[in-house]
Design an enzyme around this catalytic site. Sequence first.
Site, PDB file in Angstrom:
ATOM      1  N   LYS A 133       0.848  -1.202   0.000  1.00  0.00           N
ATOM      2  CA  LYS A 133       0.000   0.000   0.000  1.00  0.00           C
ATOM      3  C   LYS A 133       0.882   1.250   0.000  1.00  0.00           C
ATOM      4  O   LYS A 133       1.963   1.243   0.565  1.00  0.00           O
ATOM      5  CB  LYS A 133      -0.906  -0.006   1.243  1.00  0.00           C
ATOM      6  CG  LYS A 133      -1.830  -1.208   1.330  1.00  0.00           C
ATOM      7  CD  LYS A 133      -2.502  -1.310   2.695  1.00  0.00           C
ATOM      8  CE  LYS A 133      -1.513  -1.509   3.808  1.00  0.00           C
ATOM      9  NZ  LYS A 133      -2.142  -1.780   5.122  1.00  0.00           N
TER      10      LYS A 133
ATOM     11  N   THR B 201      -6.776   9.929   8.916  1.00  0.00           N
ATOM     12  CA  THR B 201      -6.347   8.727   8.193  1.00  0.00           C
ATOM     13  C   THR B 201      -6.241   7.504   9.101  1.00  0.00           C
ATOM     14  O   THR B 201      -5.684   6.491   8.701  1.00  0.00           O
ATOM     15  CB  THR B 201      -4.970   8.973   7.547  1.00  0.00           C
ATOM     16  OG1 THR B 201      -4.063   9.384   8.589  1.00  0.00           O
ATOM     17  CG2 THR B 201      -5.012  10.039   6.469  1.00  0.00           C
TER      18      THR B 201
ATOM     19  N   GLY C 238      -6.680   4.164  10.616  1.00  0.00           N
ATOM     20  CA  GLY C 238      -7.369   2.922  10.249  1.00  0.00           C
ATOM     21  C   GLY C 238      -7.506   2.668   8.756  1.00  0.00           C
ATOM     22  O   GLY C 238      -8.224   1.744   8.352  1.00  0.00           O
ATOM     23  N   THR C 239      -6.812   3.435   7.929  1.00  0.00           N
ATOM     24  CA  THR C 239      -6.945   3.229   6.467  1.00  0.00           C
ATOM     25  C   THR C 239      -6.499   1.821   6.062  1.00  0.00           C
ATOM     26  O   THR C 239      -7.113   1.189   5.202  1.00  0.00           O
ATOM     27  CB  THR C 239      -6.103   4.245   5.667  1.00  0.00           C
ATOM     28  OG1 THR C 239      -4.827   4.361   6.268  1.00  0.00           O
ATOM     29  CG2 THR C 239      -6.776   5.594   5.595  1.00  0.00           C
ATOM     30  N   GLY C 240      -5.413   1.350   6.707  1.00  0.00           N
ATOM     31  CA  GLY C 240      -4.880   0.032   6.326  1.00  0.00           C
ATOM     32  C   GLY C 240      -5.848  -1.084   6.684  1.00  0.00           C
ATOM     33  O   GLY C 240      -6.099  -1.991   5.878  1.00  0.00           O
ATOM     34  N   CYS C 241      -6.410  -1.015   7.896  1.00  0.00           N
ATOM     35  CA  CYS C 241      -7.386  -2.030   8.318  1.00  0.00           C
ATOM     36  C   CYS C 241      -8.595  -1.996   7.385  1.00  0.00           C
ATOM     37  O   CYS C 241      -9.117  -3.045   6.962  1.00  0.00           O
ATOM     38  CB  CYS C 241      -7.875  -1.750   9.741  1.00  0.00           C
ATOM     39  SG  CYS C 241      -6.566  -1.668  10.967  1.00  0.00           S
TER      40      CYS C 241
END
Length: 276
Positions: free
Chosen positions: A176, A210, A212-215
């Site tokens: 990502k 931003t 928690g974008t990865g989760c």
Amino acid sequence: MGAIKEVLTIAGSDSGGGAGIQADIKTFQELGVFGTSAITAVTAQNTQGVSGIFPMERGTVRQQIDAVGSDFEIAAVKTGMLFDASIIEETAKGIRRYGWKYVIVDPVMIAKGGAALLQEEAVEAMKAQLLPLATVITPNIPEAEVLSGIEIRDPETRLLAAKRILDYGAESVVIKGGHGNDPDFTEDFYLHTGGASLMLRSNRISTRQTHGTGCTFAAALTAEMAKGAPMNEALFTAKQFVQAALGHPLNIGSGHGPTNHAAFRNFSGKGEVQLV
Ligand SMILES: Nc1ncnc2c1ncn2[C@@H]1O[C@H](COP(=O)(O)OP(=O)(O)O)[C@@H](O)[C@H]1O
Ligand SMILES: Cc1ncc(COP(=O)(O)OP(=O)(O)O)c(N)n1
């Protein structure tokens, strides 16, 4: 309409509601799959950072996985914060015990504020036990650097890092790009062991919200894979979901606020993400 797909997240709880189990379940609900959970750790966390981490006993994690695995037809499982080697081992054993088809591994290591959500000595357990089970691994750039041992400076080093990560036995990886250095764009780079690759490109949204974008990205990918979407479509939807969630901020908290998990429902900017 067919039966609703059931999915499982094995991850940590975020009291602030923007990341972890809470982000996963919200995303699952928004994308029309039924979310279940096995909690690996409780974190005391808000938009300003993590103030406490309380890992579960390995038996507690095992019992939750078994409670879900013995009763539900899990179409896809996602892993998030696993904290230590014993929880990684229980997670890997559980996935093998139930033979779940789609395994999405988000190798969560460090929270935005700098708190360690994975013990350093657990990285080897992750490489040896979990990565070989993954249909797709979703590291951010710093996580990809730790897993590959390669500093990512440009597309060439990113490709090398992706190949090195696949050496651990996963079917595919998406690195990502939220931590990339282009001020205008973010690029998520996908590579399959067979050699096929994809790039998901979008405008970089200028926001502090931003958390928690990865989760959220990995949970959306999990939901779409559970529903049977081909990988390129599942990735595209996941990126759109995050783009919408970042683009319609909720203004919650005084630090890195959560994204808006409900925004994709009304999202009209589907052209904002390019699949290259
Ligand atoms: N400012 C941003 N604008 C648009 N997309 C972003 C932004 N920050 C992150 N993303 C997207 O959010 C997802 C998560 O990325 P990243 O921030 O790298 O992960 P993590 O939250 O695990 O650190 C990716 O799809 C990435 O492209
Ligand atoms: C409980 C918990 N799990 C995961 C994270 C990290 O989430 P991520 O999506 O990588 O978001 P940031 O922490 O980078 O905002 C977390 N914070 N808590």
